[in-house]
Structure formats: structure tokens, C-alpha cells
Design a protein around this motif. Sequence first.
Motif, PDB file in Angstrom:
ATOM      1  N   ASN A  65      31.264  40.977  -8.659  1.00  0.00           N
ATOM      2  CA  ASN A  65      31.768  42.132  -9.543  1.00  0.00           C
ATOM      3  C   ASN A  65      33.334  42.019  -9.765  1.00  0.00           C
ATOM      4  O   ASN A  65      33.556  43.072 -10.648  1.00  0.00           O
ATOM      5  CB  ASN A  65      31.643  43.322  -8.717  1.00  0.00           C
ATOM      6  N   HIS A  66      34.014  41.006  -9.502  1.00  0.00           N
ATOM      7  CA  HIS A  66      35.485  40.931  -9.535  1.00  0.00           C
ATOM      8  C   HIS A  66      35.688  39.577 -10.013  1.00  0.00           C
ATOM      9  O   HIS A  66      36.030  38.751  -9.394  1.00  0.00           O
ATOM     10  CB  HIS A  66      36.186  41.523  -8.470  1.00  0.00           C
ATOM     11  N   PRO A  67      35.092  39.224 -11.413  1.00  0.00           N
ATOM     12  CA  PRO A  67      35.263  37.744 -11.677  1.00  0.00           C
ATOM     13  C   PRO A  67      36.975  37.251 -11.747  1.00  0.00           C
ATOM     14  O   PRO A  67      37.847  37.992 -11.841  1.00  0.00           O
ATOM     15  CB  PRO A  67      34.980  37.830 -13.092  1.00  0.00           C
ATOM     16  N   VAL A  68      36.895  35.900 -11.455  1.00  0.00           N
ATOM     17  CA  VAL A  68      38.247  35.232 -11.481  1.00  0.00           C
ATOM     18  C   VAL A  68      38.678  34.630 -12.643  1.00  0.00           C
ATOM     19  O   VAL A  68      37.728  34.608 -13.494  1.00  0.00           O
ATOM     20  CB  VAL A  68      38.198  34.177 -10.411  1.00  0.00           C
ATOM     21  N   PRO A  69      39.660  34.562 -13.095  1.00  0.00           N
ATOM     22  CA  PRO A  69      40.273  33.975 -14.161  1.00  0.00           C
ATOM     23  C   PRO A  69      40.043  32.437 -14.349  1.00  0.00           C
ATOM     24  O   PRO A  69      40.019  31.687 -13.150  1.00  0.00           O
ATOM     25  CB  PRO A  69      41.661  34.383 -14.452  1.00  0.00           C
ATOM     26  N   VAL A  70      39.738  32.155 -15.597  1.00  0.00           N
ATOM     27  CA  VAL A  70      39.580  30.685 -15.643  1.00  0.00           C
ATOM     28  C   VAL A  70      40.914  29.852 -15.690  1.00  0.00           C
ATOM     29  O   VAL A  70      41.406  29.847 -16.932  1.00  0.00           O
ATOM     30  CB  VAL A  70      38.601  30.417 -16.776  1.00  0.00           C
ATOM     31  N   ASP A  71      41.537  29.344 -14.655  1.00  0.00           N
ATOM     32  CA  ASP A  71      42.806  28.797 -14.651  1.00  0.00           C
ATOM     33  C   ASP A  71      42.840  27.553 -13.748  1.00  0.00           C
ATOM     34  O   ASP A  71      41.690  26.927 -13.585  1.00  0.00           O
ATOM     35  CB  ASP A  71      43.750  29.767 -14.496  1.00  0.00           C
ATOM     36  N   GLY A  72      43.926  27.068 -13.703  1.00  0.00           N
ATOM     37  CA  GLY A  72      44.295  26.052 -12.525  1.00  0.00           C
ATOM     38  C   GLY A  72      43.499  26.132 -11.339  1.00  0.00           C
ATOM     39  O   GLY A  72      42.958  25.154 -10.735  1.00  0.00           O
ATOM     40  N   ALA A  73      43.652  27.524 -10.906  1.00  0.00           N
ATOM     41  CA  ALA A  73      42.857  27.631  -9.432  1.00  0.00           C
ATOM     42  C   ALA A  73      41.488  27.572  -9.581  1.00  0.00           C
ATOM     43  O   ALA A  73      40.744  27.177  -8.633  1.00  0.00           O
ATOM     44  CB  ALA A  73      43.236  29.113  -8.911  1.00  0.00           C
ATOM     45  N   PHE A  74      40.815  28.080 -10.644  1.00  0.00           N
ATOM     46  CA  PHE A  74      39.326  27.738 -10.971  1.00  0.00           C
ATOM     47  C   PHE A  74      39.102  26.493 -10.928  1.00  0.00           C
ATOM     48  O   PHE A  74      38.026  25.996 -10.373  1.00  0.00           O
ATOM     49  CB  PHE A  74      39.146  28.583 -12.338  1.00  0.00           C
ATOM     50  N   GLU A  75      39.766  25.640 -11.745  1.00  0.00           N
ATOM     51  CA  GLU A  75      39.854  24.174 -11.782  1.00  0.00           C
ATOM     52  C   GLU A  75      39.455  23.426 -10.268  1.00  0.00           C
ATOM     53  O   GLU A  75      38.828  22.856 -10.020  1.00  0.00           O
ATOM     54  CB  GLU A  75      40.572  23.562 -12.946  1.00  0.00           C
ATOM     55  N   ALA A  76      40.623  23.874  -9.533  1.00  0.00           N
ATOM     56  CA  ALA A  76      40.896  23.434  -8.371  1.00  0.00           C
ATOM     57  C   ALA A  76      39.868  23.474  -7.360  1.00  0.00           C
ATOM     58  O   ALA A  76      39.116  22.690  -6.520  1.00  0.00           O
ATOM     59  CB  ALA A  76      42.113  23.745  -7.770  1.00  0.00           C
TER      60      ALA A  76
END
Length: 94
Positions: free
Chosen positions: A8-19
Motif C-alpha cells: 500500500n506504500h510503494p517504494v521509489p525505483v532507485d538505487g535502493a530498489f536495484e540493490a
Amino acid sequence: MTTTEERNHPVPVDGAFEAALLELINDELSLDPETPVEATTDLVMTGQVDSLGVMEIVDWIEDRLGVDVDPADIVRENFESVDLMVDFARRLTR
């Protein structure tokens, strides 16, 4: 696994997502744990991830981003490498 609250609280697609995606693949899905997967690793050609692994990645992306992935989008062009998956995830969240 992602909780309902996280979906319900999506995360941004950033370096942390890739990691986090790399960690998922290397720690849980890789069929060759002795060979680390990097962002540019061709997962199909190397055999690092099988079709079941791809489906687990799809589920992970859906949960993390709070989206539904169209089955027609589950193609090599979107899931061949982590870099391509991140690009695909960015398109999903636009």
C-alpha cells in the motif's frame, strides 16, 4: 516477502530498489550462488534464474511497487538483467 502494508506504500525505483532486487536474486533465486549476479548479468543466457525465479521477481516487483504486471510484459526484453528490470519498473510507475 513484502507485507500488505508495504504494498500500500510503494517504494521509489532507485538505487535502493536495484540493490534490494540484486540481493533477492543473489540470496534467494540464483541457480548458481557461487557466481554473483550483477546489474548487467544476462540472467537467461547464464542460467542464473529460471522461469519460476522470474515469476518470483514479478511478484516481488508487484509487491514493492504496488502495481500489477501484465502477463504480456513478462518477456525477455524486460527481465533479461537487473538493469532491464529496473527500467521496466520505472515505466510501471510513471
